[in-house]
Every structure is written in C-alpha cells, then in structure tokens.
Design a protein around this motif. Structure first.
Motif, short mmCIF file in Angstrom:
data_model
loop_
_atom_site.label_atom_id
_atom_site.label_comp_id
_atom_site.label_asym_id
_atom_site.label_seq_id
_atom_site.Cartn_x
_atom_site.Cartn_y
_atom_site.Cartn_z
N PHE A 135 0.84 -1.20 0.00
CA PHE A 135 0.00 0.00 0.00
C PHE A 135 0.88 1.25 0.00
CE2 PHE A 135 -3.95 2.21 0.74
CZ PHE A 135 -3.55 3.39 1.33
N ALA A 136 1.79 1.32 0.93
CA ALA A 136 2.73 2.43 1.03
C ALA A 136 3.86 1.99 1.93
CB ALA A 136 2.04 3.68 1.61
N LEU A 137 4.91 2.74 1.91
CA LEU A 137 6.05 2.43 2.76
C LEU A 137 5.85 3.17 4.07
CD1 LEU A 137 8.68 0.81 2.27
CD2 LEU A 137 9.79 2.98 1.82
N GLY A 138 5.71 2.45 5.18
CA GLY A 138 5.20 3.05 6.40
C GLY A 138 6.23 3.30 7.47
N GLU A 161 14.43 6.40 -2.17
CA GLU A 161 14.71 6.27 -3.60
C GLU A 161 13.94 5.11 -4.22
OE1 GLU A 161 18.89 6.02 -4.05
OE2 GLU A 161 19.26 8.11 -3.46
N ARG A 162 13.92 3.99 -3.52
CA ARG A 162 13.19 2.82 -4.04
C ARG A 162 11.69 3.11 -4.10
NH1 ARG A 162 15.67 -2.35 -3.90
NH2 ARG A 162 17.86 -2.29 -3.28
N GLY A 167 6.80 4.46 -7.32
CA GLY A 167 5.59 5.28 -7.23
C GLY A 167 4.83 5.06 -5.94
N VAL A 168 5.54 4.72 -4.88
CA VAL A 168 4.93 4.44 -3.59
C VAL A 168 5.17 5.60 -2.63
CG1 VAL A 168 5.03 2.91 -1.57
CG2 VAL A 168 5.21 1.95 -3.86
N ALA A 226 10.50 12.13 -4.20
CA ALA A 226 9.60 11.15 -3.59
C ALA A 226 8.40 11.85 -2.97
CB ALA A 226 10.34 10.34 -2.54
N GLN A 227 7.29 11.15 -2.90
CA GLN A 227 6.10 11.64 -2.24
C GLN A 227 6.17 11.26 -0.77
OE1 GLN A 227 2.39 10.00 -3.64
NE2 GLN A 227 1.25 10.78 -1.87
#
Length: 435
Positions: A135-138, A161-162, A167-168, A226-227
């Motif tokens: 879902f996202a990187l938490g 960076e990853r 796009g996460v 990154a977002q």
C-alpha cells in the motif's frame, strides 16, 4: 440497494442506487424508481463516503491480546471507517514479502477493506517487499510507534529512492530522538516521581524534535523526487514544515482534541508518540485542520490493555485507541459548527483517497465503490469505553459526545447497522485495496 432522500455533505438531497459493489446512480431525491431495490429511507439523514483511516495498528501478528483484525475491523465499521491501513510494527514486523503475506492471511478476518504498510528496519528486504502488493512504505524515519529510535540515514535515503522509483508514497513518523530532553528522565532517576506526573512524557519528547525531523525527512525526499506523507503531526511547526516543502500530513483526533491540560486526568493513558502538546499548540493545530492546511485526519489507533497502560509513565506503552471514535468526534464538531460536514468528508475520505491513490474510494459518485455511512447528526451520544468494540475496552475520549453511524456499507455490503439499541455486524469480506 436504493438509499432514498439522503443529505450529502454539501447539503444536497439525493437518491443513491448501489449495484454490484459500486454506486450506480446519484440523482435528485425522489427521482429514482425503486424497481425492486432494497430501499433504505434516509429521511434527510447525512450520507458520507466511508472514512479511510490510513494509520491503524491492528496488532496481528504478534499481539492479539491487544487487538485482532476481527475486533479492530468491527470497531472500524461501528465508527464509519470502511478502509484501514495497518502499520508494520507487528511481530514479525512487515519488512519482508513473507511477513506481508502472513499479515494478509490474518486480514481475511476483516469486515472492512484494508491496506498493509511495509516498513524499514535493518532487516528489511526491499526486493521482496516491493514485490508484494504494497500500500505504502510506512513509518520509516527516526522513530516508530514502538518508540525504538533511529534507522541509518543511508538506509532511509535508499528506502525513499526505491519508493520513488516504484511510485509508492513514504509515510514518515517524524521525531528526532537527539532533541529529546534527557534531563526529564534524569529527574525521575533522582526520585522526582515521574510516574505520578504524566505530563513529563510531553516534556521529554519535545515539540522541536518533531519539526526538525519533518525538515530532515522532506529534505531527503526532495532529492529523490519522492512523495512524503508525515504521520500524526502534533505541532503547528511540524505541519507548517511539511506543507512548506510540498509534503502531505495527517493529524490524529487526540492531537486535535486533547492537550497537556488533560494529562492530570488521563495519567499514563495519555502517553502516546508524539505526545500531547500544550493547549496553545493544540489550538493552533486545530486551526490548521479547519482552514485546509492539514490534508488528512487519521487515528494512529494503537490499542493496549488496561494492565499495560497502568504500569507507570516510563514503562507503559505509548498509544491510544481511536478508529471507532474518529468520525463520530469530527461529526460532533461539525454539529457544533466548529467544522463543516464537507471538511470532515475531505479530511477522512476524499483526501486520503487522493494522497494514497485510491480512485474508487472516498466519494459518492457514479462508479465509485459503495463505501458509505449514514448518520443522524441530531442524535449524538456519549462515548463510553464499555460501548466500543476494540479489544482494549477503553478510550481517551470517555464522556465526550460523538455522532455514530446508523448504517455502514463496504462495497454495498452491510457491515454495521444500529437500530435503536440493537447492533448488527456483517461477515468478514474485506479486500486488500491493492488487489
């Protein structure tokens, strides 16, 4: 199903038809034929898109005595939350594809839809984790909800960076432990008696620690394009640092409604990370919630047992439950004209869906998932821990007023219904939103 004569957050009265898990039609009240539908007469009650709580800890695997996917999702459904995002600090932590798969198996008990955040520790396996339907990187920066400090700066940069390449979005718990006031803990060693003074936790984890960590996180993220989403911001300085850098941020209900002034009553039940702030800072945070600066309200639902929370200030775990009371508390603020219903909708539904790229969630429009909540703003009730459905059985909002759902649907399925004093729950059929 046809929901007849519902009032949407903008004030319009509408009929809403649901077919095959989606919203099939939205039209002026009284204009849609019933045509054999199961009809719900809203009679002007408020219909909202289901809330998306992007920050929960349902504790499985590892800590089922605190919460399970079954109990946590019942609590969510009863509070009008139709999608949750679970955080990675379980046991094992969600830092590999194998751990992700184990948690996804347990999530089959969920009444509501869900996402599963992956996390970053020294043990993370980015190749297998990004191969999972992440879902996202938490919660990857400087502190996690267990209170464990620090990941290597290079490791954080690599993770960012990853995530950018995949796009996460990166959800960041921003507190810089190097700015914690260690003299507060030293005072306890001298016998000052911090166990009787829960306010010392707020003095220890300083407001400056949050703002500085936000600045560092967005600086690293900007270099990788990154977002970044800043979790549970608790200070106006942290919010402003995030928004100035183009990051999104969330605020938790306890940082909107509670302050250090409440700690004499809450005691160790009010220990959380980040901690409660001064009343002046709380008011400034709330102003940013009202005026649109804050993007998202999410709970950081972190249940612990009563026995655990009563161990004393330095031994009690951090965190409070909140998934069931988030929407009711915000709706009560709207009932009292401190927020608008449209702003509540945006904070817990539309904006989370946009930030985390869930195009079928968070809106009442043709083609969207039929995740909806029907409430009567004119019938608030007192919040009592004994009435809530989290396994922990308590709430920091005891005695406050909340506007609770009469009906909660997830993709057209009834997952919660209240008629008078009787409550009915559906059967588990939640799905991973990254299916």
């Amino acid at each position: 199903m046809l929901i007849r004569d519902a009032r949407l957050a903008g004030g319009r009265r509408r009929d809403v038809r649901i077919e095959s898990e989606r919203i099939a039609d939205v039209a002026a009240a009284g204009s849609l034929d019933e045509d054999g539908d199961d009809v719900v007469d809203a009679d002007g009650r408020l219909l909202l898109p289901g809330a998306i709580d992007v920050h929960v800890h349902f504790r499985q695997p590892g800590y089922p005595h605190k919460e399970t996917w079954a109990t946590g999702s019942r609590s969510a459904a009863a509070g009008g939350v139709t999608t949750v995002v679970d955080q990675p600090n379980t046991d094992p932590p969600t830092v590999t594809g194998e751990a992700f798969a184990e948690k996804a198996t347990l999530a089959a008990d969920s009444l509501v839809d869900y996402g599963i955040n992956g996390g970053v520790t020294e043990a993370w396996d980015p190749d297998s984790l990004f191969a999972a339907p992440l879902f996202a990187l938490g919660e990857v920066f400087l502190a996690d909800s267990t209170g464990d400090m620090g990941i290597d700066a290079d490791l954080f940069a690599d993770a960012v960076e990853r995530a950018a390449a995949a796009g996460v979005p990166v959800t960041v718990h921003a507190e810089d432990a190097s700015l914690f006031d260690q003299s507060v803990r030293a005072g306890d060693a001298d016998g000052i008696g911090c166990d009787a003074d829960a306010d010392r936790w707020s003095a220890f984890r300083t407001a400056a620690a949050e703002a500085r960590a936000v600045e560092r996180a967005v600086e690293v993220a900007s270099g990788a394009d990154a977002q970044v989403h800043i979790a549970h911001t608790s200070t106006p300085e942290g919010i402003d640092a995030a928004t100035a850098a183009g990051a999104t941020c969330e605020v938790s209900p306890h940082h909107i409604l509670l302050s250090r002034d409440d700690l004499s009553e809450l005691g160790t039940y009010g220990r959380m990370n980040p901690p409660l702030r001064s009343e002046a800072r709380r008011q400034a945070v709330f102003e940013r919630v009202v005026d649109g600066t804050v993007d998202v309200v999410a709970t950081d639902h972190a249940p612990h047992t009563v026995e655990e929370k009563e161990r004393g200030l330095w031994d009690a775990p951090s965190g409070v439950p909140g998934v069931e009371t988030m929407l009711p508390l915000l709706l009560d603020l709207a009932r009292r004209d401190e927020l608008t219903y449209a702003r509540v909708r945006d904070l817990v539904s539309a904006n989370p869906a946009a930030v985390f790229d869930l195009p079928r969630k968070g809106r009442i429009e043709t083609g969207a998932d039929a995740d909806v909540v029907l409430v009567d703003p004119d019938t608030p009730r007192e919040i009592r821990g004994d009435d809530l459905h989290s396994k922990c059985g308590w709430t920091p909002f005891e005695g406050r007023q909340g506007v609770f759902p009469d009906l909660t649907l997830v993709r057209g399925r009834v997952v919660y219904e209240r008629v008078g004093a009787e409550e009915r729950f559906g059967t588990p059929a939640g799905e991973n939103v990254r299916r």
